[in-house]
Design an enzyme around this catalytic site. Structure first.
Site, PDB file in Angstrom:
ATOM      1  N   SER A  52      -7.066   1.992  -4.251  1.00 29.02           N
ATOM      2  CA  SER A  52      -5.855   2.504  -3.606  1.00 29.02           C
ATOM      3  C   SER A  52      -4.924   3.134  -4.625  1.00 29.02           C
ATOM      4  O   SER A  52      -4.131   4.018  -4.288  1.00 29.02           O
ATOM      5  CB  SER A  52      -5.123   1.374  -2.874  1.00 29.02           C
ATOM      6  OG  SER A  52      -5.853   0.920  -1.762  1.00 29.02           O
ATOM      7  N   ASP A  76       1.145   4.025  -3.096  1.00 30.02           N
ATOM      8  CA  ASP A  76       0.668   5.397  -2.925  1.00 30.02           C
ATOM      9  C   ASP A  76       1.773   6.411  -3.197  1.00 30.02           C
ATOM     10  O   ASP A  76       1.579   7.413  -3.896  1.00 30.02           O
ATOM     11  CB  ASP A  76       0.137   5.596  -1.500  1.00 30.02           C
ATOM     12  CG  ASP A  76      -1.101   4.767  -1.219  1.00 30.02           C
ATOM     13  OD1 ASP A  76      -1.715   4.279  -2.173  1.00 30.02           O
ATOM     14  OD2 ASP A  76      -1.441   4.607  -0.034  1.00 30.02           O
ATOM     15  N   GLU A  88       0.822  -1.211   0.000  1.00 33.38           N
ATOM     16  CA  GLU A  88       0.000   0.000   0.000  1.00 33.38           C
ATOM     17  C   GLU A  88       0.852   1.256   0.000  1.00 33.38           C
ATOM     18  O   GLU A  88       0.663   2.154  -0.820  1.00 33.38           O
ATOM     19  CB  GLU A  88      -0.933  -0.005   1.214  1.00 33.38           C
ATOM     20  CG  GLU A  88      -1.824   1.227   1.332  1.00 33.38           C
ATOM     21  CD  GLU A  88      -2.901   1.267   0.262  1.00 33.38           C
ATOM     22  OE1 GLU A  88      -2.756   2.071  -0.686  1.00 33.38           O
ATOM     23  OE2 GLU A  88      -3.863   0.505   0.350  1.00 33.38           O
ATOM     24  N   ASP A 107     -22.943   7.901 -11.835  1.00 34.06           N
ATOM     25  CA  ASP A 107     -23.442   6.580 -11.455  1.00 34.06           C
ATOM     26  C   ASP A 107     -22.684   6.103 -10.225  1.00 34.06           C
ATOM     27  O   ASP A 107     -21.566   6.568  -9.952  1.00 34.06           O
ATOM     28  CB  ASP A 107     -23.302   5.579 -12.609  1.00 34.06           C
ATOM     29  CG  ASP A 107     -21.870   5.467 -13.115  1.00 34.06           C
ATOM     30  OD1 ASP A 107     -21.008   4.968 -12.366  1.00 34.06           O
ATOM     31  OD2 ASP A 107     -21.592   5.900 -14.255  1.00 34.06           O
ATOM     32  N   ASP A 117     -16.780  10.868 -19.132  1.00 38.26           N
ATOM     33  CA  ASP A 117     -17.904  10.061 -18.667  1.00 38.26           C
ATOM     34  C   ASP A 117     -17.640   8.577 -18.950  1.00 38.26           C
ATOM     35  O   ASP A 117     -17.297   8.203 -20.073  1.00 38.26           O
ATOM     36  CB  ASP A 117     -19.190  10.516 -19.366  1.00 38.26           C
ATOM     37  CG  ASP A 117     -20.436   9.970 -18.710  1.00 38.26           C
ATOM     38  OD1 ASP A 117     -20.324   9.347 -17.635  1.00 38.26           O
ATOM     39  OD2 ASP A 117     -21.530  10.182 -19.268  1.00 38.26           O
ATOM     40  N   ILE A 118     -17.776   7.745 -17.933  1.00 40.37           N
ATOM     41  CA  ILE A 118     -17.575   6.298 -18.073  1.00 40.37           C
ATOM     42  C   ILE A 118     -18.941   5.639 -18.171  1.00 40.37           C
ATOM     43  O   ILE A 118     -19.754   5.750 -17.246  1.00 40.37           O
ATOM     44  CB  ILE A 118     -16.777   5.730 -16.893  1.00 40.37           C
ATOM     45  CG1 ILE A 118     -15.460   6.496 -16.709  1.00 40.37           C
ATOM     46  CG2 ILE A 118     -16.520   4.238 -17.088  1.00 40.37           C
ATOM     47  CD1 ILE A 118     -14.529   6.439 -17.895  1.00 40.37           C
ATOM     48  N   GLY A 145     -23.609  10.164 -17.397  1.00 35.24           N
ATOM     49  CA  GLY A 145     -23.768  11.004 -16.219  1.00 35.24           C
ATOM     50  C   GLY A 145     -23.217  10.323 -14.985  1.00 35.24           C
ATOM     51  O   GLY A 145     -22.429   9.372 -15.073  1.00 35.24           O
TER      52      GLY A 145
END
Length: 645
Positions: A562, A318, A314, A624, A605-606, A622
């Site tokens: 993450s 990061d 992690e 979601d 937009d996905i 839009g």
């Protein structure tokens, strides 16, 4: 004599009736209907045991928090970007004198003398020690000892507690009550109780432990680094992300800017891994030496006892990507907690805001790390209170299940994120990796317990807090390029999303969420998710699939939200640089802005994929509850933010 006997009986009856009338004026303040999973009630707690009681006082003007935050964050507000100082916050939100007096008067009437009570310096908490017998009478509660099936550890909690009706409005929460892991000590009531000599397992402060909470996932080692843009569908590098989101920018105001990344012990990075990643970038990128500020260094007070993906993955992830994309800006690492005690999100907030240590929920012995820590290897210094100025952007890739915390605990902490937003800080949290399920893929049962076979969606906190920006995950589709639309992540992990069971929908999100529910009605009912106008998440997304990360001297392929949060944080940091360079404020709390009409079209937009780890939602045009509003388009976002005051 008979007259006197009758008078005595009459007076006794009046006394009993008066007591009954007084008690009927009580109302339930918090209640738990179920015992948390793996815990068993074993016995009543001994009446002479002593509990360190803390009464959290209601803050004044807290009902105006969203209004004030919107005033400095909404692009149509004349006060956009006019962020507040800590002094302004303290003056506006500190507890009212009436609340302090009401609670003290009530407690004195119940036998807790004034010399036993301590008012915190910030006037947010009233502390005192009390025997179980005393506090059960005061709160009309019953304290029991619970035993954990796996660890055998014993903890103390009550199922509910009550306060007088006229006092309820002055109290946020009381601890220890419903939270587990309270410390019990046989000390005199006038003395402060000491901590137990063994660490305890509280849900809130275990966020950094392997296997607990939100963790990135790896599919194993990478034998060969491809390093070309045409291979971004199988390996993501910083160059892939720059191409995906059209990030071309040279920073000019690094001395004014700041970006912070949060890690929770026992997670710790390896300096050698940052060096390996830097060499990778030098070999496969036009940029060189992009990780100069932390190479070869260790964060203070962190001992890397174990070296494996579970302990280093992690932090390495990061920092490697946050630093690479934000370079040459030096990234600040906020490392919270020591090895034996751990830390909670509240311990981070303590370090950012001195008043939070005593005012708004910090130092809760039932959920947070308590310092100094006398355990072997523990941090022996005092609690870090207000030791750093909050960075302009703060990214956190950790989360708890919302159901693990009581509403009062979560709401009090969420309000602090709102206050940081009022001061101009952008708070990012990963939305989760199990779709509509909680950490470890568990959902809620009808009775509120959690299990793999649960049928009710299990949202994550703090992502569901309306005053943070929740970040979901997308992917470059197999056999596609970075120049084609992404989809919701469906390789190894599923972007976390859904609706809160605690927080109502914020006003900035009304139109977007209603649009989704109306135009793309999900095939679920209130049995599966909260349909009563609650906060939807995530807000925004970024790629979270197939990251090449240096971990323990080798390269691994990593997946998770993450990945998404620190990447988005770095991109927003570049936008802050541009604004600061021309004398404008940092962007602060971004949600009212990105949901506004002015920013329509500034995100990619996905519209394909879904968070179907368990049956969940589907991405749509839009907003979601899979990918939020979409992924960043850096040139469009930059242009719009530069036009704002």
């Amino acid at each position: 004599m008979r007259f006197l006997d009758s008078l005595a009986l009459f007076l006794l009856a009046l006394s009993v009736d008066a007591s009954r009338i007084s008690r009927t004026g009580y109302v339930v303040h918090e209640k738990r209907d179920i015992i948390p999973t793996a815990w068993t009630r074993t016995r009543r707690l001994e009446s002479e045991a002593v509990l360190p009681m803390r009464f959290g006082l209601q803050q004044q003007n807290i009902h105006r928090l969203e209004e004030i935050l919107m005033d400095v964050s909404h692009p149509e507000s004349p006060n956009y970007g006019k962020h507040w100082t800590p002094a302004q916050l303290a003056e506006t939100f500190s507890a009212r004198r009436e609340s302090i007096e009401a609670v003290k008067t009530w407690l004195e009437g119940e036998g807790i003398s004034a010399d036993r009570m301590r008012l915190s310096p910030s006037r947010g908490w009233i502390d005192f020690n009390a025997t179980v017998d005393e506090i059960e009478s005061i709160l009309q509660a019953e304290y029991h000892v619970f035993k954990h099936e796996d660890t055998g550890k014993e903890h103390v909690a009550c199922d509910s507690y009550s306060v007088p009706h006229h006092v309820k409005e002055h109290i946020d929460l009381i601890i220890p009550t419903l939270h587990f892991d309270a410390k019990i000590n046989a000390v005199a009531p006038k003395r402060m109780a000491k901590r137990d000599s063994v660490p305890v397992e509280g849900a809130a402060r275990n966020v950094g432990k392997p296997g607990v909470g939100l963790n990135p996932t790896t599919t194993g080692k990478v034998s060969k680094i491809l390093g070309q843009l045409e291979n971004c569908d199988s390996q993501i590098t910083p160059d892939c992300l720059r191409a995906l989101y059209e990030v071309v920018y040279k920073q000019v105001a690094t001395e004014k800017n700041s970006y912070g990344i949060v890690e929770y012990t026992t997670q710790a990075f390896l300096g050698s891994d940052l060096g390996e990643f830097s060499l990778l970038l030098s070999k496969h990128s036009n940029e060189t030496n992009t990780l100069p500020s932390l190479v070869g260094k260790r964060p203070k007070f962190v001992a890397t006892v174990n070296q494996s993906f579970n302990f280093n993955g992690e932090s390495d992830l990061d920092l490697e990507y946050g630093m690479a994309l934000a370079a040459p800006l030096k990234v600040t690492l906020y490392q919270a907690g020591d090895i034996p005690e751990g830390a909670s999100f509240n311990n981070l907030l303590d370090a950012l805001d001195a008043s939070y240590c005593t005012f708004e929920g910090g130092d809760d012995p039932t959920q947070d790390g308590i310092y100094p820590d006398p355990l072997p290897g523990g941090f022996t210094g005092p609690e870090s209170c207000g030791i750093v100025k909050p960075a302009n952007i703060i990214s956190t890739s950790y989360a708890s299940d919302e159901a693990d915390l009581t509403p009062f605990y979560a709401i009090r902490q969420c309000n602090e994120y709102g206050k940081l937003g009022i001061m101009g800080t952008t708070i990012l949290y990963s939305s989760g990796d199990h779709g509509v399920a909680g950490n470890s893929g568990v959902c809620l049962n009808p009775n509120g317990t959690q299990s793999i076979g649960g049928t009710r969606f299990n949202p994550l906190f703090p992502a569901v807090c309306p005053f943070v920006t929740a970040v979901g995950a997308t992917q470059v589709n197999p056999n596609s390029t970075v120049f084609e639309p992404e989809s919701a992540s469906e390789q190894v992990i599923f972007s976390g999303g859904g609706f809160s069971n605690v927080f109502k929908r914020p006003s900035y999100q009304d139109a977007a969420v209603e649009g989704f529910l109306t135009n793309h009605p999900p095939p679920f009912t209130s049995t599966q998710f909260n349909t009563s106008g609650s906060r939807g998440f995530p807000d925004i997304s970024a790629n979270g699939v197939n990251y090449v990360v240096a971990v323990d001297g080798e390269f691994s392929l990593v997946f998770g939200t993450s990945c998404s949060s620190p990447v988005l944080g770095a991109i927003l940091t570049l936008i802050n640089d541009a604004r600061l360079a021309i004398g404008k404020s940092p962007i602060g709390f971004i949600n009212p802005t990105i949901y506004s009409e002015f920013f329509k079209g500034a995100l990619n937009d996905i519209t394909s994929g879904g968070n179907q780890g368990t049956p969940g939602f589907t991405a749509a045009s839009g907003w979601d509850p899979v990918t939020g509003l979409g992924t960043p388009n850096f040139p469009k976002l930059l242009a719009r933010w530069l036009l704002l005051p």
